[in-house]
Design a protein around this motif. Structure first.
Motif, PDB file in Angstrom:
ATOM      1  N   PHE A 234      67.776  35.272  53.413  1.00  0.00           N
ATOM      2  CA  PHE A 234      67.380  36.277  54.405  1.00  0.00           C
ATOM      3  C   PHE A 234      68.098  37.057  55.288  1.00  0.00           C
ATOM      4  CE2 PHE A 234      63.388  36.303  57.571  1.00  0.00           C
ATOM      5  CZ  PHE A 234      62.767  36.766  57.087  1.00  0.00           C
ATOM      6  N   LEU A 235      68.494  36.018  56.165  1.00  0.00           N
ATOM      7  CA  LEU A 235      68.995  36.443  58.226  1.00  0.00           C
ATOM      8  C   LEU A 235      70.138  36.727  57.443  1.00  0.00           C
ATOM      9  CD1 LEU A 235      69.195  33.116  59.860  1.00  0.00           C
ATOM     10  CD2 LEU A 235      66.981  34.559  59.751  1.00  0.00           C
ATOM     11  N   THR A 236      70.618  37.024  56.319  1.00  0.00           N
ATOM     12  CA  THR A 236      72.046  38.474  55.667  1.00  0.00           C
ATOM     13  C   THR A 236      71.833  39.458  55.175  1.00  0.00           C
ATOM     14  OG1 THR A 236      73.734  35.752  55.708  1.00  0.00           O
ATOM     15  CG2 THR A 236      74.054  37.811  54.648  1.00  0.00           C
ATOM     16  N   ALA A 237      70.368  39.203  54.866  1.00  0.00           N
ATOM     17  CA  ALA A 237      69.706  40.534  54.707  1.00  0.00           C
ATOM     18  C   ALA A 237      69.804  41.062  55.665  1.00  0.00           C
ATOM     19  CB  ALA A 237      68.668  41.025  53.195  1.00  0.00           C
ATOM     20  N   TYR A 238      68.675  41.092  56.317  1.00  0.00           N
ATOM     21  CA  TYR A 238      68.213  40.999  57.982  1.00  0.00           C
ATOM     22  C   TYR A 238      68.856  41.381  59.373  1.00  0.00           C
ATOM     23  CZ  TYR A 238      63.319  42.171  56.436  1.00  0.00           C
ATOM     24  OH  TYR A 238      61.653  42.705  56.058  1.00  0.00           O
ATOM     25  N   GLY A 239      70.160  40.423  59.207  1.00  0.00           N
ATOM     26  CA  GLY A 239      70.876  40.550  60.054  1.00  0.00           C
ATOM     27  C   GLY A 239      70.497  39.894  61.597  1.00  0.00           C
ATOM     28  N   LEU A 240      68.992  39.046  61.571  1.00  0.00           N
ATOM     29  CA  LEU A 240      68.648  38.727  62.447  1.00  0.00           C
ATOM     30  C   LEU A 240      69.979  37.466  63.288  1.00  0.00           C
ATOM     31  CD1 LEU A 240      64.922  38.372  61.847  1.00  0.00           C
ATOM     32  CD2 LEU A 240      65.974  39.725  62.632  1.00  0.00           C
ATOM     33  N   GLY A 241      70.613  37.035  62.889  1.00  0.00           N
ATOM     34  CA  GLY A 241      71.399  35.693  63.525  1.00  0.00           C
ATOM     35  C   GLY A 241      70.677  34.570  63.395  1.00  0.00           C
ATOM     36  N   TRP A 242      70.754  33.484  63.567  1.00  0.00           N
ATOM     37  CA  TRP A 242      70.492  32.526  63.870  1.00  0.00           C
ATOM     38  C   TRP A 242      69.680  32.304  65.431  1.00  0.00           C
ATOM     39  CZ3 TRP A 242      69.478  28.916  59.004  1.00  0.00           C
ATOM     40  CH2 TRP A 242      68.402  27.623  59.654  1.00  0.00           C
TER      41      TRP A 242
ATOM     42  N   LEU B  99      73.844  24.781  66.817  1.00  0.00           N
ATOM     43  CA  LEU B  99      73.548  26.057  67.032  1.00  0.00           C
ATOM     44  C   LEU B  99      71.980  25.908  67.657  1.00  0.00           C
ATOM     45  CD1 LEU B  99      74.471  29.118  67.070  1.00  0.00           C
ATOM     46  CD2 LEU B  99      73.724  28.722  64.667  1.00  0.00           C
ATOM     47  N   VAL B 100      70.528  25.243  66.665  1.00  0.00           N
ATOM     48  CA  VAL B 100      69.554  25.926  66.841  1.00  0.00           C
ATOM     49  C   VAL B 100      69.315  25.406  68.539  1.00  0.00           C
ATOM     50  CG1 VAL B 100      67.473  25.117  66.528  1.00  0.00           C
ATOM     51  CG2 VAL B 100      68.656  25.750  64.433  1.00  0.00           C
ATOM     52  N   ASP B 101      69.697  23.919  68.499  1.00  0.00           N
ATOM     53  CA  ASP B 101      69.474  23.628  69.990  1.00  0.00           C
ATOM     54  C   ASP B 101      69.736  23.765  71.076  1.00  0.00           C
ATOM     55  OD1 ASP B 101      70.012  19.588  68.626  1.00  0.00           O
ATOM     56  OD2 ASP B 101      68.084  21.320  68.460  1.00  0.00           O
ATOM     57  N   ARG B 102      71.057  24.743  70.760  1.00  0.00           N
ATOM     58  CA  ARG B 102      71.625  25.563  72.109  1.00  0.00           C
ATOM     59  C   ARG B 102      71.424  26.789  72.147  1.00  0.00           C
ATOM     60  NH1 ARG B 102      76.186  23.873  68.317  1.00  0.00           N
ATOM     61  NH2 ARG B 102      76.991  26.295  67.927  1.00  0.00           N
ATOM     62  N   THR B 103      70.349  27.575  70.776  1.00  0.00           N
ATOM     63  CA  THR B 103      69.700  28.539  71.066  1.00  0.00           C
ATOM     64  C   THR B 103      68.473  28.658  71.388  1.00  0.00           C
ATOM     65  OG1 THR B 103      70.976  29.254  69.044  1.00  0.00           O
ATOM     66  CG2 THR B 103      69.512  30.831  69.728  1.00  0.00           C
ATOM     67  N   CYS B 104      68.073  27.270  71.439  1.00  0.00           N
ATOM     68  CA  CYS B 104      66.627  27.134  71.678  1.00  0.00           C
ATOM     69  C   CYS B 104      66.069  26.859  72.749  1.00  0.00           C
ATOM     70  CB  CYS B 104      65.673  25.703  71.554  1.00  0.00           C
ATOM     71  SG  CYS B 104      65.484  25.574  69.761  1.00  0.00           S
TER      72      CYS B 104
END
Length: 523
Positions: free
Chosen positions: A401-409, A29-34
């Motif tokens: 952390f991401l769940t609370a802020y809702g930022l996504g990965w 997922l990180v690779d695809r997002t980057c």
């Protein structure tokens, strides 16, 4: 609390499938997002504000509030308590009688007295001797049959202000009997049954520690009463809360601003089996333990008067430091940068049932000086941090952390988390979260960027922002962030409209989110 977008966090949901599969999915997922996102060319996501990388000194290992014997343990203590139960009943009766008699004497002393801003008339003070003697009876009922004294109180003309370390509720009772001073106390004490009336007879200076205006008025009252020999001497506990007596926490400066000579006093409670400090122990439990001791030891030492240093131009900080050093030296204890704010953080974590609540203390005096953050702001950030589901050691992993802020990965959210994760452990402490948020917020350009971000999102045309406009504005920095999540984050009043007030309030409470608008500053 906002939840992450389902599409962006799907790999997180599959955690139960096994650690290896999750790792593979996340890496993919990180690779695809980057590849898909235009990642910023810097690692520090707040460099556009001028914020430096976060650096913190080592965590202090001490807990200045922890009571050594919070529970009854050992055969000796249990046998002693059982033997003292009949004595405790008699002591409780003496306590009740002393409170009742002292209350009645105080009512008589206060009857018909209208001008409470002036010194108490002499005959009323003489009537208060009955209450003061009752105070000594209360000490006796708690097992303080005698009190060891060292040194002598300076005359009121020489030192109109007295300061003392604060370990238990016993010190105010003792000094009420010993000196009958005017004390500085929290406004909440006035509402205490019976005791509140007695406190009013002492012409106590009330202060709301969260109100700058109240603190300013309190300093004015300290100066007014200390400057007149017709008033009793003024007494303060500059630590602002009780400790366990093995450390001296940071001093508030109210006693030192008027620049009058100050006499420091130190109190010790020598013990072997029962720690008499209040700290984080329940009051009724502490009283029961005191009632069921053969004798409780207390030592009071009056130290030499500390005078303001004229060569320092009446520097308040220097005056307070010299006084605290003299007290710490006499007690042979360490000084720490903890404050009353740390006790509030501890209490909040304890209220919510967290383990190892001392992990949420941050040395608030140091934090206030270094990052310009108030205790009330720290409490708001603590609630946010606790909503991230910290583990038993008070650490939050990136998923929470991401769940609370809702930022996504995505690369931006990883960089925000990496900014806080100083130890590169994949988890952060509340101290890191709070100081990182405060450092971002204190940057001179922070509010200017917030203003520019709102103007960019609204198109400089209206006083509100549509979700579509906001999504379009931050698409390049946080791709895929849904309008639903943005609405939860920025619509603070829940009226369905993101106004400028909503927008600014969200960034005030969540300064880390300003990274979403990094390109606004650079544009």
């Amino acid at each position: 609390m906002a939840e992450p977008n389902g599409d962006l966090t799907a790999p997180l949901v599959d955690a139960s499938a096994g650690a290896l599969d999750v790792a593979v999915d996340m890496n993919g997922l990180v690779d695809r997002t980057c590849e898909a996102a235009a990642a910023p060319p810097y690692e520090n996501p707040f460099a556009f504000l001028g914020a430096p990388p976060l650096e913190l000194p080592p965590v202090s290992p001490v807990d200045p509030f922890r009571n050594r014997t919070p529970s009854i343990s050992g055969l000796y203590e249990w046998c002693k308590i059982l033997l003292c139960l009949p004595i405790a009943a008699a002591r409780l009766a003496l306590f009740g009688i002393a409170i009742a008699v002292g209350y009645l004497a105080t009512v008589v002393a206060l009857y018909g007295w209208k001008d409470k801003q002036s010194p108490m008339p002499r005959w009323r003070c003489r009537t208060m001797w009955i209450t003061r003697f009752c105070g000594r009876c209360i000490l006796f009922s708690f097992g303080y049959h005698w009190v060891k004294r060292k040194g002598r109180p300076a005359s009121r003309e020489i030192a109109p202000i007295v300061v003392c370390n604060h370990v238990s509720y016993i010190e105010p009772i003792f000094f009420f009997y010993e000196l009958f001073p005017t004390m500085v106390a929290s406004e909440s004490h006035d509402a205490l049954p019976f005791v509140g009336t007695i406190i009013r007879a002492m012409q106590v200076i009330y202060v709301d520690r969260f109100s700058p205006q109240s603190r300013k008025l309190a300093v004015h009252e300290i100066k007014r009463k200390a400057s007149s020999n017709d008033f009793p001497r003024v007494m303060l506990f500059p630590e602002g809360t009780t400790t366990n007596g093995r450390f001296l926490i940071s001093f508030r400066h109210g006693a030192f601003v008027p620049s009058f000579p100050v006499q420091p006093v130190v109190v010790r409670y020598p013990h072997i089996h029962f720690d008499q400090s209040w700290g984080n122990v329940n009051l009724l439990k502490l009283m029961f333990r005191m009632f069921t001791q053969f004798h409780n030891f207390m030592e009071v030492e009056y130290l030499p008067v500390v005078f303001p240093d004229e060569s320092k131009h009446q520097n308040v900080v220097n005056f307070a430091e010299r006084t605290s050093y003299a007290m710490a030296h006499a007690l042979n204890v360490l000084q720490t940068s903890h404050s009353f704010g740390d006790m509030m953080l501890f209490a909040r974590a304890s209220e919510l049932g967290k383990e190892r609540c001392s992990n949420y203390m941050v040395e608030m005096a140091w934090a206030e000086n270094s990052f310009n953050i108030s205790t009330s702001e720290a409490m708001v950030l603590l609630d946010q941090f606790l909503a991230m589901n910290p583990d038993s050691f008070g650490r939050v992993e990136i998923h929470g952390f991401l769940t609370a802020y809702g930022l996504g990965w995505n690369p931006l959210s990883q960089k925000i988390f990496g900014y806080l994760d100083l130890e590169k452990k994949g988890s952060i402490t509340f101290r890191q979260f709070m100081t990182g948020s405060a450092q971002v917020k204190k940057q001179p350009s922070f509010w200017r960027v917030c203003e520019l971000a709102f103007a960019k999102c609204s198109g400089n045309a209206t006083d509100r922002v549509s979700l579509e406009q906001m999504c379009g504005t931050i698409e390049s920095t946080a791709p895929g962030l849904s309008s639903q999540i943005l609405h939860r984050l920025f619509d603070s009043d829940g009226d369905g409209i993101i106004s400028k007030d909503d927008f600014m309030e969200c960034l005030q409470k969540n300064p880390l989110l300003v990274a979403l608008f990094a390109h606004v500053k650079m544009a």
